[in-house]
Design an enzyme around this catalytic site. Structure first.
Site, mmCIF file in Angstrom:
data_model
loop_
_atom_site.group_PDB
_atom_site.id
_atom_site.type_symbol
_atom_site.label_atom_id
_atom_site.label_comp_id
_atom_site.label_asym_id
_atom_site.label_seq_id
_atom_site.Cartn_x
_atom_site.Cartn_y
_atom_site.Cartn_z
ATOM 1 N N HIS A 155 -0.900 -1.866 -1.116
ATOM 2 C CA HIS A 155 -0.024 -1.405 -2.202
ATOM 3 C C HIS A 155 -0.553 -1.855 -3.557
ATOM 4 O O HIS A 155 -1.218 -2.886 -3.673
ATOM 5 C CB HIS A 155 1.434 -1.850 -1.998
ATOM 6 C CG HIS A 155 1.700 -3.318 -2.109
ATOM 7 N ND1 HIS A 155 2.362 -4.033 -1.131
ATOM 8 C CD2 HIS A 155 1.428 -4.225 -3.078
ATOM 9 C CE1 HIS A 155 2.478 -5.293 -1.504
ATOM 10 N NE2 HIS A 155 1.911 -5.438 -2.685
ATOM 11 N N ASP A 184 -1.391 -4.691 2.528
ATOM 12 C CA ASP A 184 -1.240 -3.347 3.108
ATOM 13 C C ASP A 184 -1.734 -2.253 2.152
ATOM 14 O O ASP A 184 -1.502 -1.076 2.376
ATOM 15 C CB ASP A 184 0.218 -3.084 3.499
ATOM 16 C CG ASP A 184 1.175 -3.132 2.304
ATOM 17 O OD1 ASP A 184 0.709 -3.275 1.148
ATOM 18 O OD2 ASP A 184 2.400 -3.023 2.528
ATOM 19 N N GLU A 195 4.241 1.147 -1.587
ATOM 20 C CA GLU A 195 3.871 0.808 -0.222
ATOM 21 C C GLU A 195 3.211 2.013 0.460
ATOM 22 O O GLU A 195 3.248 3.126 -0.062
ATOM 23 C CB GLU A 195 5.134 0.380 0.555
ATOM 24 C CG GLU A 195 5.815 -0.879 0.003
ATOM 25 C CD GLU A 195 5.082 -2.176 0.379
ATOM 26 O OE1 GLU A 195 3.847 -2.158 0.517
ATOM 27 O OE2 GLU A 195 5.768 -3.211 0.518
ATOM 28 N N ASP A 220 6.734 -4.154 -12.165
ATOM 29 C CA ASP A 220 7.826 -4.029 -11.195
ATOM 30 C C ASP A 220 8.833 -5.164 -11.328
ATOM 31 O O ASP A 220 8.596 -6.150 -12.026
ATOM 32 C CB ASP A 220 7.270 -3.979 -9.756
ATOM 33 C CG ASP A 220 6.034 -4.843 -9.565
ATOM 34 O OD1 ASP A 220 5.980 -5.934 -10.169
ATOM 35 O OD2 ASP A 220 5.125 -4.436 -8.837
HETATM 36 C C1 F6R Z 1 3.076 -7.693 -8.567
HETATM 37 C C2 F6R Z 1 2.649 -6.480 -7.847
HETATM 38 C C3 F6R Z 1 2.022 -6.547 -6.494
HETATM 39 C C4 F6R Z 1 1.054 -7.708 -6.282
HETATM 40 C C5 F6R Z 1 0.556 -7.710 -4.852
HETATM 41 C C6 F6R Z 1 -0.367 -8.871 -4.572
HETATM 42 O O1 F6R Z 1 3.596 -7.363 -9.836
HETATM 43 O O2 F6R Z 1 2.842 -5.420 -8.348
HETATM 44 O O3 F6R Z 1 1.332 -5.339 -6.256
HETATM 45 O O4 F6R Z 1 -0.014 -7.582 -7.171
HETATM 46 O O5 F6R Z 1 1.653 -7.773 -3.986
HETATM 47 O O6 F6R Z 1 0.357 -10.055 -4.665
HETATM 48 P P1 F6R Z 1 -0.379 -11.459 -4.769
HETATM 49 O O7 F6R Z 1 -1.182 -11.405 -6.012
HETATM 50 O O8 F6R Z 1 0.716 -12.471 -4.850
HETATM 51 O O9 F6R Z 1 -1.241 -11.573 -3.548
#
Ligand code: F6R
Length: 260
Positions: free
Chosen positions: A139, A137, A144, A68
């Site tokens: 995702h 949440d 989301e 992303d």
């Molecule tokens: C990042 C991504 C997100 C993160 C998620 C957890 O490329 O796609 O899904 O993996 O938001 O974020 P952290 O690891 O910072 O807790």
């Protein structure tokens, strides 16, 4: 799903790095890697860098696709995910810069860019190993809650919770872009193998829903239950709401080799 509950970050990093080594072996060094950003994979990326420097693990024949990117951020912007992956992994291993692809956040037409990016993953033959984190949440990527479980790469609006969770990477929560380009859940599920890593209490509910809950767009990571080759690497805090944690430990203690 294979659930591996580790003692802490170091052991988790080794288990995840082992999966990368395995896919490099399986593909004769020509793996297509799916890379996540954020905090979760950073310890594993450090371990890969160490293995590259000290043990000669080579990424020279690989290519990589990011999950992303924030809409509006160019690759060189300080908080762009393109830059994050360079600073946390790719500049310290022997992967060619030109072999690293990410959605172009600054594209004038993000909708067209999403379609282009999705097609480019397929044209490259798909992802051999996708590493994922999980949002509090539920995702994956930035799919989301209530994302279609068969979605493709597209523009999504971050929830206020995700904006708050990611504010630590920016000067202020107001600076966090509200929109992202993210691989869809259908796109992610096409990866031939997936390793998801999570740590900390704030991931415990999402992890429990992902592993043991009913498949539902309310908790997008539950879609991973449909994938035949998913390994989930958890620290004790992230595993703390799993009803069957003792069973997962028992399975690991009684492993007989590469069986489900
Ligand atoms: C990042 C991504 C997100 C993160 C998620 C957890 O490329 O796609 O899904 O993996 O938001 O974020 P952290 O690891 O910072 O807790």
């Amino acid at each position: 799903m294979e659930i591996i509950i580790v003692d802490g970050a170091e052991e988790g990093a080794r288990v995840v790095a082992d999966r990368f080594e395995q896919v490099l072996r399986e593909t004769g060094g020509k793996a297509t890697l799916g890379l996540a950003t954020g905090s979760s994979p950073v310890a594993a990326y450090r371990e890969l860098i160490r293995r590259h420097r000290e043990e000669g693990l080579s990424f020279a024949g690989t290519r990589a696709f990011l999950l992303d990117e924030y809409v509006g951020l160019a690759p060189e912007a300080p908080q762009s995910y393109h830059r994050f992956i360079r600073e946390n992994l790719t500049r310290d291993i022997d992967i060619d810069d030109a072999a690293i692809s990410s959605p172009r956040g600054e594209a004038a037409d993000p909708v067209a860019e999403a379609a282009r990016y999705d097609a480019s993953i397929r044209e490259a033959g798909g992802v051999d190993l996708q590493i994922l984190g999980i949002g509090s949440d539920g995702h994956i990527g930035f799919n989301e809650p209530t994302s279609s479980l068969s979605s493709r790469t597209r523009v999504k609006t971050l929830t206020p919770q995700t904006v708050e969770d990611n504010a630590r990477f920016f000067d202020s929560p107001d600076d966090v872009p509200r929109h992202v380009l993210t691989q869809g859940i259908g796109t992610i599920l096409e990866a031939r193998a997936i390793v998801l890593t999570a740590s900390g209490e704030n991931k415990a509910r999402a992890v429990a829903e992902m592993v043991e809950g009913p498949i539902s767009a309310r908790w997008p990571a539950t879609a991973l239950q449909l994938h035949p080759r998913v390994v989930v690497v958890l620290d004790p805090a992230a595993a703390s709401q799993l009803e069957l944690a003792d069973y997962y430990r028992y399975v690991q203690d009684n492993k007989r080799g590469p069986v489900a």
